[in-house]
Design an enzyme around this catalytic site. Structure first.
Site, short mmCIF file in Angstrom:
data_model
loop_
_atom_site.label_atom_id
_atom_site.label_comp_id
_atom_site.label_asym_id
_atom_site.label_seq_id
_atom_site.Cartn_x
_atom_site.Cartn_y
_atom_site.Cartn_z
CB CYS A 248 -0.99 -0.04 1.16
SG CYS A 248 -2.35 1.17 0.93
CE LYS B 38 -10.11 4.69 2.97
NZ LYS B 38 -10.36 4.61 4.44
CB SER C 123 -8.24 0.81 2.77
OG SER C 123 -8.68 1.83 3.64
CG HIS D 68 -4.24 -3.09 2.63
ND1 HIS D 68 -3.12 -3.03 3.41
CD2 HIS D 68 -4.59 -1.81 2.34
CE1 HIS D 68 -2.79 -1.76 3.61
NE2 HIS D 68 -3.66 -1.00 2.97
CD GLU E 264 -1.90 -6.24 4.31
OE1 GLU E 264 -1.95 -5.06 4.70
OE2 GLU E 264 -1.89 -6.55 3.10
NE ARG F 1 -10.24 4.64 11.33
CZ ARG F 1 -9.36 4.18 10.45
NH1 ARG F 1 -8.35 3.43 10.86
NH2 ARG F 1 -9.50 4.45 9.16
#
Length: 301
Positions: A142, A163, A192, A235, A237, A249
């Site tokens: 990333c 985003k 992300s 991502h 992972e 969040r």
């Protein structure tokens, strides 16, 4: 084969509960095996979650790995106890005279800043320069991938109007590349990001090869220097609930955040996430370790 980690590392319990084979350094020292030395430069504020995510993937191979966790000396981590860093992490200064079989550079939530504005940029540049001659292969993830592409090849990043957030379908662009061994022609990976690198810039650099991209999410996998440098803009992972935690969040902060695409069942955040990237995430990390680390590294570093 196991990953070798500190017996007191909190991620160890999580991995053992998932039947990931872990071994203490004390037990490993009794074996006559040359484990691969893997360093993880953890730039994420959620250090323990990132540890578990990465160890889960690199521990799912037949290779024995001796893992070293690194943090930035020039940056104060506010989201992790100093005791955790002192107990389980080293700095670049601690290891700069060593050599490693592999290095993983994680993402970081600093992508809206220019690279030069990041408080640890100079230290990170030294680490990336070090990796060129002291590490067999480096996997950048990333923002870490954006940083590596910029530092090594001058590839810029660009701000996005919205985003990129969710799980996206990708297409393999280069066949018969070892990093993609066993991949389907179409596969999924989470993203992300508030910024992007562009395919046109990648293709202008003759040392780089675009391996996979997405119509919605853009560039995902890039390889350079015959595998000494691997860049993953997504991502793979991520755990099942990582995007959910990021979404919740940001909503709690009052931010205008869209539901992550292609992630929740029926695109309903009240339903459970659908994991569609796990198998290819495991393939990505195991192929990197096998073909670009294990097969290429000398027995004596």
């Amino acid at each position: 084969m196991p990953i070798i980690i500190d017996k007191d590392l909190p991620a160890r319990k999580v991995l053992q509960e998932e039947n990931i084979f872990v071994m203490t350094k004390e037990r490993a020292e009794t074996q006559d095996i040359r484990a691969l030395k893997i360093a993880i430069l953890n730039l994420m504020p959620t250090k323990q979650e990132t540890e578990a995510q990465l160890l889960r993937l690199i521990g799912n191979t037949p290779l024995q790995l001796d893992v070293h966790l690194l943090h930035m000396e020039s940056h104060l981590s506010r989201n992790v106890a100093q005791e955790h860093l002192t107990s389980f992490y080293k700095t670049f200064r601690d290891i700069e005279n060593e050599k490693f079989d592999g290095l993983i550079i994680t993402g970081a939530p600093v992508e809206t800043l220019s690279f030069e504005e990041v408080d640890y940029w100079e230290e990170l540049k030294r680490i990336m320069e070090y990796s060129k001659t002291n590490v067999t292969s480096t996997l950048h993830i990333c923002w870490g991938a954006q940083a590596g592409l910029y530092h090594h090849y001058g590839v810029p990043k660009y701000p996005l109007k919205e985003k990129i957030f969710g799980v996206f379908e990708h297409e393999v662009r280069e066949q018969h590349v070892k990093l993609l061994q066993g991949f389907d022609e179409l596969f999924f990976a989470p993203h992300s990001r508030h910024t992007e690198v562009r395919e046109s810039d990648i293709r202008e650099v003759k040392e780089l090869t675009l391996l996979a991209n997405s119509e919605e999410a853009g560039v995902h996998l890039v390889i350079g220097q015959e595998g000494r440098q691997v860049f993953a803009l997504g991502h793979s992972e991520y755990s099942c609930d990582t995007l959910k935690q990021e979404y919740e969040r940001d909503r709690q902060k009052g931010l205008n955040i869209d539901v992550p695409k292609n992630y929740f069942k029926h695109n309903n955040p009240n339903e459970k996430p659908l994991v569609r990237w796990r198998s290819h995430g495991n393939l990505l990390f195991s192929n990197w370790l096998n073909y670009y680390v294990y097969q290429e590294t000398p027995y004596v570093l």
